[in-house]
Write a protein that holds these residues in place. Structure first.
Motif, PDB file in Angstrom:
ATOM      1  N   UNK A 119     -14.694  69.079 -15.198  1.00  0.00           N
ATOM      2  CA  UNK A 119     -13.382  69.520 -15.649  1.00  0.00           C
ATOM      3  C   UNK A 119     -12.282  68.624 -15.107  1.00  0.00           C
ATOM      4  N   UNK A 120     -11.162  68.566 -15.826  1.00  0.00           N
ATOM      5  CA  UNK A 120      -9.971  67.911 -15.295  1.00  0.00           C
ATOM      6  C   UNK A 120      -9.468  68.710 -14.102  1.00  0.00           C
ATOM      7  N   UNK A 121      -8.836  68.012 -13.168  1.00  0.00           N
ATOM      8  CA  UNK A 121      -8.304  68.701 -11.994  1.00  0.00           C
ATOM      9  C   UNK A 121      -7.331  69.798 -12.408  1.00  0.00           C
ATOM     10  N   UNK A 122      -6.555  69.552 -13.458  1.00  0.00           N
ATOM     11  CA  UNK A 122      -5.578  70.545 -13.909  1.00  0.00           C
ATOM     12  C   UNK A 122      -6.234  71.780 -14.502  1.00  0.00           C
ATOM     13  N   UNK A 123      -7.518  71.666 -14.893  1.00  0.00           N
ATOM     14  CA  UNK A 123      -8.227  72.782 -15.510  1.00  0.00           C
ATOM     15  C   UNK A 123      -9.204  73.464 -14.559  1.00  0.00           C
ATOM     16  N   UNK A 124      -9.552  72.794 -13.467  1.00  0.00           N
ATOM     17  CA  UNK A 124     -10.614  73.297 -12.597  1.00  0.00           C
ATOM     18  C   UNK A 124     -10.159  74.468 -11.734  1.00  0.00           C
ATOM     19  N   UNK A 125      -8.851  74.588 -11.510  1.00  0.00           N
ATOM     20  CA  UNK A 125      -8.342  75.636 -10.628  1.00  0.00           C
ATOM     21  C   UNK A 125      -7.364  76.506 -11.412  1.00  0.00           C
ATOM     22  N   UNK A 126      -7.812  77.708 -11.734  1.00  0.00           N
ATOM     23  CA  UNK A 126      -7.046  78.644 -12.542  1.00  0.00           C
ATOM     24  C   UNK A 126      -5.996  79.328 -11.674  1.00  0.00           C
ATOM     25  N   UNK A 127      -4.733  79.207 -12.057  1.00  0.00           N
ATOM     26  CA  UNK A 127      -3.659  79.801 -11.264  1.00  0.00           C
ATOM     27  C   UNK A 127      -3.803  81.309 -11.139  1.00  0.00           C
ATOM     28  N   UNK A 128      -4.392  81.952 -12.127  1.00  0.00           N
ATOM     29  CA  UNK A 128      -4.576  83.393 -12.047  1.00  0.00           C
ATOM     30  C   UNK A 128      -5.692  83.782 -11.072  1.00  0.00           C
ATOM     31  N   UNK A 129      -6.391  82.794 -10.527  1.00  0.00           N
ATOM     32  CA  UNK A 129      -7.403  83.078  -9.512  1.00  0.00           C
ATOM     33  C   UNK A 129      -6.926  82.736  -8.100  1.00  0.00           C
TER      34      UNK A 129
ATOM     35  N   UNK B  11     -12.667  80.334  -2.048  1.00  0.00           N
ATOM     36  CA  UNK B  11     -13.070  79.287  -2.987  1.00  0.00           C
ATOM     37  C   UNK B  11     -14.497  79.565  -3.456  1.00  0.00           C
ATOM     38  N   UNK B  12     -14.841  78.995  -4.590  1.00  0.00           N
ATOM     39  CA  UNK B  12     -16.183  79.154  -5.143  1.00  0.00           C
ATOM     40  C   UNK B  12     -17.157  78.238  -4.418  1.00  0.00           C
ATOM     41  N   UNK B  13     -18.306  78.782  -4.029  1.00  0.00           N
ATOM     42  CA  UNK B  13     -19.285  77.970  -3.329  1.00  0.00           C
ATOM     43  C   UNK B  13     -19.817  76.848  -4.225  1.00  0.00           C
ATOM     44  N   UNK B  14     -20.151  75.691  -3.636  1.00  0.00           N
ATOM     45  CA  UNK B  14     -20.573  74.543  -4.452  1.00  0.00           C
ATOM     46  C   UNK B  14     -21.843  74.800  -5.241  1.00  0.00           C
ATOM     47  N   UNK B  15     -22.692  75.730  -4.762  1.00  0.00           N
ATOM     48  CA  UNK B  15     -23.938  76.034  -5.461  1.00  0.00           C
ATOM     49  C   UNK B  15     -23.691  76.584  -6.865  1.00  0.00           C
ATOM     50  N   UNK B  16     -22.518  77.213  -7.065  1.00  0.00           N
ATOM     51  CA  UNK B  16     -22.206  77.815  -8.354  1.00  0.00           C
ATOM     52  C   UNK B  16     -21.103  77.064  -9.096  1.00  0.00           C
ATOM     53  N   UNK B  17     -20.740  75.907  -8.596  1.00  0.00           N
ATOM     54  CA  UNK B  17     -19.602  75.186  -9.164  1.00  0.00           C
ATOM     55  C   UNK B  17     -20.009  73.903  -9.885  1.00  0.00           C
ATOM     56  N   UNK B  18     -21.297  73.748 -10.174  1.00  0.00           N
ATOM     57  CA  UNK B  18     -21.746  72.488 -10.779  1.00  0.00           C
ATOM     58  C   UNK B  18     -21.052  72.208 -12.111  1.00  0.00           C
TER      59      UNK B  18
END
Length: 461
Positions: free
Chosen positions: A178-188, A166-173
Motif C-alpha cells: 500500500x501507499x504510505x497515505x493509504x496504509x494508516x487509516x485515520x479512523x483507526x 499497531x498491527x503486528x507484522x505477522x498480520x500486516x503482509x
C-alpha cells in the motif's frame, strides 16, 4: 579571494567560551522545562503569562509592560520603548499549537473488550508515528454551568499512559504494497483508555453488566476523578500528545528532543529575548497565535483581528493621536517559526546550497510557500540586508534557507498575515530535525543563537 566568498560558522565554534557554554546550557535546561510543562496552546500561554507576571507585566494596557490573551490560546505582549508608537514597533510572532490527536466530541467506545477514544488528527503529521508509543491527554472539559475542569493525564509517574495499538507484522503482509497515505487509516487512530469491565453483582439476579461494560468503567473512573458525565465530553478540548518530558539527546547533550518544538521553541526564545532586552528604543511586542498548523483561521489564528484590536487599544492607551496604519507602516517584524534542517539520511530532499544546517544558527527564510512561491511573503532585500547587519554586529550565527528543493518542499507561516499590514517581515527561527514528529530535535547552540538573534532585533536602533 576566499574572504569574498560566502561562509558560515557553527554555533559551537562561535560560542566556545566557558561563559557562553554555561549560558547556552542554562538556557537549554530552562527550555526543556518550558516545553515539558507546556504541551498545549493553553498550557504554553499560561507558562508565558507566569513568566511575564514575575517580570512585572500586567494584564491590560494601563502600564508600560502589558499583556492580553484571547481564549487562553493567543497572547499579545507589549513593552514600551523610548520612541513613540508612531515610529513603529519591533514585533516577533510565533505560534502556540503543534500537530497532535484531538479527541472527538463523542469519543468513547468499546471493541472486543478494549475501551478506546476516537480521535481526529490536527495539523500535518505522519500518522504512523503516533502508533505504539506512550501518550498523554491534556486539555479542558467545560460543564453546562461554565465550570472548567483541567485535564492532565499521563505525565506524572503515578499516572497511567495511553496508546494507539499497531498491527503486528505477522498480520500486516498485505499492507506492504500500500501507499504510505493509504496504509494508516485515520479512523483507526483510536486511543486505548481502558480494559476493566463493570461486572454484574452476583448476589442480585436483576443486576446485569452494562452492554459496553469496559466503556461503562471508563465513564465511572472519569466521574470519580472529574465529576463528569459522557455528554460533558461534547464541550471538551482534549488533546492527545506524547507522554513524558523533553530530554537531551546524544552523549554530549548537544541536542534537545521533545514534542511541540514547532513552534514553542520560538515562543520561548522570543519571550526570553523580550525579558532580557536592555532599554529598547522601540516598543517591543510579541504576538503568539493558535491554529497556525491548520491554516491560521479561527478567532485565535493569525487571520483573525486579535492583533489589530490589541495594537489599536494599545495606541488608545499610550498614544491616541497616532493612527493604527502609521504604526503598522513603520513596524519591523520577525515571523518566528522553525525551519527544516538538512536531514543526514535524506539529503537528497534538500538543495544543499540553500538549506539550513543543524547547529549553524538562526535560519532566515526569504520566502515560504510552495510550487512557485504561492502563499509566500517573500521579504524585501532591503529588510534582509538590515537584518544581516543587526546580527553581524552582535556576532550571532545565521543562515539563509528555503524549505526543500523546488517542487519538492514548501510550507507556510504567519508572515503573509503580518505583511498585509504593510510592515517589513521575514521568517526566522532555528532549524529542526524530525519536524512535526512526536519527538522533534533542536540544536542547543541554535536555541541560544535564536534567543540572541531575537534580542538583537528588539534592541536594534
Amino acid at each position: 579571494m576566499d574572504e569574498l566568498a560566502s561562509s558560515s560558522k557553527s554555533g559551537w565554534e562561535i560560542y566556545r567560551s566557558a561563559e557562553d557554554r554555561r549560558a547556552m546550557t542554562a538556557l537549554a535546561d530552562d527550555y526543556i522545562r518550558f516545553i515539558s510543562e507546556g504541551k498545549t496552546e493553553r498550557e504554553t500561554v499560561e507558562g508565558v503569562i507566569a513568566a511575564l507576571e514575575k517580570a512585572g507585566y500586567v494584564e491590560g494596557f494601563h502600564a508600560d509592560k502589558v499583556w492580553r490573551t484571547l481564549h487562553g490560546k493567543a497572547l499579545f505582549v507589549a513593552r514600551k520603548g523610548r520612541r513613540p508608537l508612531s515610529d513603529g514597533i519591533r514585533l516577533i510572532s510565533a505560534h502556540t499549537d503543534s500537530p497532535r490527536l484531538d479527541l472527538k466530541q463523542h469519543p468513547l467506545m468499546e471493541q472486543v473488550g478494549v475501551g478506546q477514544a476516537k480521535t481526529h488528527y490536527y495539523g500535518g503529521l505522519r500518522k504512523y508515528q503516533w502508533f505504539a508509543r506512550p501518550l498523554a491527554i491534556h486539555g479542558v472539559i467545560v460543564k453546562t454551568d461554565g465550570e472548567l475542569i483541567r485535564v492532565n493525564l499521563g505525565e506524572d509517574d503515578a499516572d497511567p499512559v495511553f496508546t494507539v495499538a499497531d498491527l503486528l507484522p505477522h498480520l500486516a503482509h498485505k499492507d506492504g504494497n500500500l501507499k504510505l497515505s493509504e496504509a494508516f487509516d485515520a479512523e483507526k487512530l483510536n486511543v486505548i483508555v481502558g480494559h476493566e469491565p463493570v461486572l454484574a453483582d452476583g448476589d442480585k439476579d436483576d443486576d446485569k453488566a452494562p452492554k459496553e461494560a469496559v466503556k461503562a468503567r471508563v465513564l465511572q473512573l472519569l466521574h470519580e476523578k472529574y465529576g463528569i458525565r459522557e455528554d460533558d465530553l461534547i464541550s471538551a478540548e482534549l488533546e492527545v500528545v506524547p507522554a513524558g518530558p523533553a530530554r537531551y539527546v546524544g552523549l554530549d547533550k548537544g541536542i534537545v528532543g521533545g514534542y511541540g518544538q514547532d513552534d514553542r521553541i520560538c515562543v520561548y526564545t522570543a519571550l526570553r529575548a523580550l525579558l532580557d532586552a536592555e532599554d529598547p528604543e522601540y516598543t517591543c511586542c510579541l504576538i503568539f497565535w493558535d491554529k497556525e498548523e491548520i491554516g491560521s483561521d479561527g478567532s485565535t489564528g493569525a487571520s483573525s483581528r486579535f492583533f489589530q484590536y490589541c495594537v489599536e487599544d494599545l495606541a488608545a492607551a499610550w498614544e491616541p493621536q497616532t493612527p493604527f496604519r502609521t504604526i503598522m507602516m513603520n513596524t519591523k517584524a520577525v515571523s518566528g517559526d522553525v525551519h527544516a534542517a538538512v536531514d543526514p539520511d535524506w539529503q537528497d530532499r534538500h538543495e544543499l546550497k540553500n538549506s539550513a544546517f543543524f547547529g549553524y544558527g538562526v535560519a532566515f527564510c526569504k520566502f515560504t510557500g510552495s510550487r512557485g512561491k504561492y502563499g509566500a511573503n517573500d521579504a524585501h532585500p532591503e529588510y534582509i540586508g538590515w537584518m544581516r547587519g543587526v546580527l553581524d554586529a552582535k556576532n550571532v550565527p545565521w543562515q539563509i534557507a528555503e524549505l526543500g528543493k523546488v517542487d519538492v518542499g514548501g510550507g507556510g507561516t504567519v508572515a503573509l498575515f503580518l505583511a498585509a499590514y504593510g510592515m517589513d517581515v521575514v521568517d526566522a527561527g532555528p532549524a529542526l530535525l524530525g519536524m512535526h514528529s512526536p519527538f522533534e530535535l533542536s540544536s542547543v547552540p541554535d536555541i541560544y543563537a535564536t534567543k540572541l538573534a531575537y534580542q538583537a532585533f528588539l534592541e536594534a536602533k
